[in-house]
Scaffold this motif. Sequence first.
Motif, short mmCIF file in Angstrom:
data_model
loop_
_atom_site.label_atom_id
_atom_site.label_comp_id
_atom_site.label_asym_id
_atom_site.label_seq_id
_atom_site.Cartn_x
_atom_site.Cartn_y
_atom_site.Cartn_z
N GLY A 1 -8.39 1.90 56.85
CA GLY A 1 -7.32 2.95 57.38
C GLY A 1 -6.42 3.36 56.29
O GLY A 1 -5.22 4.03 56.86
N ARG A 2 -6.58 3.33 55.18
CA ARG A 2 -5.62 3.77 54.19
C ARG A 2 -6.16 4.87 53.33
O ARG A 2 -7.56 5.22 53.31
CB ARG A 2 -5.21 2.68 53.23
N LYS A 3 -5.17 5.37 52.58
CA LYS A 3 -5.61 6.78 51.86
C LYS A 3 -5.17 6.59 50.11
O LYS A 3 -4.24 5.80 49.90
CB LYS A 3 -4.54 8.14 52.44
N LEU A 4 -6.18 6.63 49.47
CA LEU A 4 -6.26 6.53 48.03
C LEU A 4 -5.36 7.56 47.29
O LEU A 4 -5.63 9.04 47.49
CB LEU A 4 -7.59 6.45 47.37
N ILE A 5 -4.42 7.05 46.60
CA ILE A 5 -3.67 8.17 45.54
C ILE A 5 -4.25 7.84 44.03
O ILE A 5 -4.50 6.55 43.84
CB ILE A 5 -2.30 8.28 45.56
N GLY A 6 -4.48 8.72 43.28
CA GLY A 6 -4.82 8.49 41.82
C GLY A 6 -4.29 9.47 40.71
O GLY A 6 -3.78 10.49 41.41
N TRP A 7 -3.74 8.91 39.66
CA TRP A 7 -3.30 9.91 38.80
C TRP A 7 -4.40 11.08 38.25
O TRP A 7 -5.44 10.73 38.84
CB TRP A 7 -3.04 9.20 37.49
N ASP A 8 -4.10 11.98 37.95
CA ASP A 8 -5.08 13.15 37.86
C ASP A 8 -6.12 13.08 36.98
O ASP A 8 -7.08 13.88 37.34
CB ASP A 8 -4.08 14.45 37.47
N GLU A 9 -6.32 12.09 36.16
CA GLU A 9 -7.46 11.88 35.66
C GLU A 9 -8.72 11.55 36.65
O GLU A 9 -9.96 11.42 36.18
CB GLU A 9 -7.35 10.53 34.41
N ILE A 10 -8.41 11.25 37.57
CA ILE A 10 -9.48 11.08 38.71
C ILE A 10 -10.27 12.30 38.97
O ILE A 10 -11.12 12.40 39.64
CB ILE A 10 -9.13 10.58 40.14
N LEU A 11 -9.86 13.38 38.36
CA LEU A 11 -10.50 14.79 38.59
C LEU A 11 -11.55 14.88 37.66
O LEU A 11 -12.67 15.52 38.06
CB LEU A 11 -9.53 15.85 38.34
N GLU A 12 -11.61 14.12 36.56
CA GLU A 12 -12.58 14.42 35.45
C GLU A 12 -13.92 14.09 35.61
O GLU A 12 -14.80 14.86 35.27
CB GLU A 12 -12.00 13.49 34.17
N GLY A 13 -14.26 13.10 36.45
CA GLY A 13 -15.72 12.79 36.72
C GLY A 13 -16.27 13.23 38.03
O GLY A 13 -17.45 12.94 38.37
N GLY A 14 -15.32 13.97 38.84
CA GLY A 14 -15.52 14.49 40.08
C GLY A 14 -14.69 13.84 41.23
O GLY A 14 -14.55 12.40 40.91
N ILE A 15 -14.20 14.32 42.20
CA ILE A 15 -13.17 13.76 43.00
C ILE A 15 -13.86 13.90 44.53
O ILE A 15 -14.44 14.88 44.90
CB ILE A 15 -11.93 14.32 42.98
N SER A 16 -13.43 13.10 45.28
CA SER A 16 -14.02 13.06 46.75
C SER A 16 -13.11 14.17 47.46
O SER A 16 -11.92 14.62 46.90
CB SER A 16 -13.91 11.80 47.42
N ALA A 17 -13.16 14.72 48.64
CA ALA A 17 -12.55 15.72 49.25
C ALA A 17 -11.33 14.86 49.79
O ALA A 17 -10.38 15.86 50.14
CB ALA A 17 -13.38 16.31 50.31
N THR A 18 -11.29 13.80 50.06
CA THR A 18 -10.11 12.99 50.64
C THR A 18 -9.05 12.51 49.74
O THR A 18 -7.99 12.07 50.10
CB THR A 18 -10.53 12.17 51.55
N ALA A 19 -9.37 12.14 48.42
CA ALA A 19 -8.65 11.52 47.64
C ALA A 19 -7.34 12.39 47.24
O ALA A 19 -7.26 13.67 47.36
CB ALA A 19 -9.16 11.37 46.21
#
Length: 758
Positions: A386-404
């Motif tokens: 029931g939680r939401k993930l936050i990541g630094w903007d590097e998570i964009l590099e290999g493709g990102i889910s619609a909910t991150a």
Amino acid sequence: MRYISRLVLTGMVLLLFVHVRSQTAAPALIPYPASVTPAKGEFIITPGTGIVYDTKDGFDLSLAELSRLIPSGKSLPRPSAKVIELQKDAAITSPEGYQVNITEQKVLLKAGTPAGMFRAVQTIRQLMPLSIEKNPATFQSMKLPALTIIDEPTYAWRGIHLDVSRHFFAISYLEKLIDAMALYKLNKLHLHLTDDQGWRIEIKKYPQLTEQGAWRTFDKNDSFCIRQQKDNPDMAIEPKHIIQRNGKTLYGGFYTQQQMKDLVKFAAARYIDIIPEVDMPGHMMAAIHAFPDLSCEGGSKWGELFSTPICPCKESTFEFAQNVFTEIMEIFPSEYIHLGADEVDRRSWEKSELCKELMQKEGLKNSAELQSYFVKRMEQFFHSKGRKLIGWDEILEGGISATANVMYWRSWVPDAPVTAARNGNNVIMSPGNPLYFDNLPDAHSLSNIYHFNVVPEKLSAKDAKFIIGAQANLWTERVPSENRADYLYFPRMLSLAERVWSKELDFAAFQQRLPAHYNRLEAMRIHYRLPDLGGFAENNVFTDQAVLDIKKPMPNLVLRYTTNGTLPTVTSPVLGKPLTIKQPVTIKLAAFTANGLRGDIYTLNYKKEKYLEPVTVGKTTNGLQAKLYKKYLLNTKGMKPLQPDSQFVAANAAVPAGVGAPSFGLQYSGYIDIPETGIYSFYLLVDDGGVLTIGDKEVVDNDGQHAPLEKSGQIALKKGLHPFRLNFIEGGGGFTLQLKYSKSGGSPMSIPDSFFKH
């Protein structure tokens, strides 16, 4: 309905106003409300003043806060005519919106939610005397100005980050920070709990993480702090975090789960969410040292830039990560959990046979997609809880889910937040410039934060809704003490608070309101940075004599100085009038508050010299010759042996449009046409490094790689043409280059293009 009578504090009544108190003066509130309408009169709080509320409204935490500000007194059989009333109003739909109406007869606070009511109480707190920030005592009366306020925040995410891994901070400090955040209506505290240099949170399934990972021998940044403490006591490493074990001196500490649960409760009582970050797959050396099998190659070491990460190709890695985050989620009830996922050295993955097999099985083309595979699997686990993930903007590099959720920090990748928002991902803006508070503050810092564009200009109104707010980060490699953290947070935190809350922004008005808050910060035992002193350069020259005449930024400051090389103290001579200088001297100068808080120490070098003669040249043309080097450079000297990649003519000493390589160097050369003889000051603001030379004299040395920082110098120039050179480097992360000048102690101004010749 219920009421409570309250005894309030004795002492001088000090109301916070921009100008001298009048019947219609605007209150010096930060952040400034959406609407403020001053009125005539004032409400007087006395020992008989009651607090009226309805128990069904859920305003218990706001009532507790008022009880803290207005200490309990003897109950009355019924409320007096003059009361403070907390009223629920369903018409106020903003989750943190509120209204305040103060008349001579009543203080009425209205909100649609408990969070909104708490924000209203913090506004009342800012209108109260400074004495309420100290130990409560009995009182006779306390006045609040008559006014009406209608208010709500602009952004939902208004955050502050603290790295407790590189240097550790006591629970008492975190509580003080949270209390200050509440006062200025910030609502997210992001704690960076783990990194290469320390694991700071108890994980009961893996006690080795804190038994080993919470302690270290002094590292290179500790050594830097130890060297700096000679000139700045705030750079001393706090002894309470140093232990002796097995004949070694170790630095560190960690929070027990119960301590963190108590802190979460403390923050929640102020409607502040604590967002935990356990950074992985990179920045995990502290964990890998305790569990070497977490990496692909066994153990962790430093690569060119970053440490060996954990291995995303072992199921045991995911078992470890999920076990850790299961306990993290039991401690922190926050909707968001931060995974980090930044600065990963993926070379060990590229060599791993396990990773090659996994990549082939999952159809992953490169190690960036392998990192994305790890992030997406962890996000699925977060969702299952029931939680939401936050990541630094590097998570964009290999493709990102619609909910991150993306936390943008890399200033040199300006399209990252645009890409994320257009993809429908929520974005928290946290770029290194201007929101990395470990970057040293200067005279421009507050303005840079205040004028920061939270929503990137490229975004449409439709996509802008995915920018949910902004956050300032304090990385603590070189922040070894609570005083140093305070100095870096305050008053920049106040500028950020107004930027992300207020609807209408007026920096000049903010500057007028700010001095009243310095007094409140000091009453709260916050070791804030005093306002900048001006009217001088770091390196000063004179031909006959110079006069050091400083206009104090606040009237209650005392300026003290030394001429013998020692640091100014509260017993040093007072600079109470202009100081005439006729001989070369080095002056160390600092401002002090009445309570002894010392501001920045300024070292002013005075040198006697003759006016520099101009040169005679043939025909000149407007502009400067410029050479561009597309190379990563540590300092401006690195350009000397190189051949330029291109050459052009620039109108002035500024980075022209089109120069945007991640790393580059620029050399400007030509002449500066001085219109009249005099002493000229030059102010060089750069990110990263720059050196200004006029004639044969190095006027300003602001070299090396660093965040935006201004340095200054003087030179005595005769009217006419003088050789001019400005070298500048950008190491990546976003550049700043600004050169200004003044004559004879005047205000700094931009250099007209007409001054530059070649």
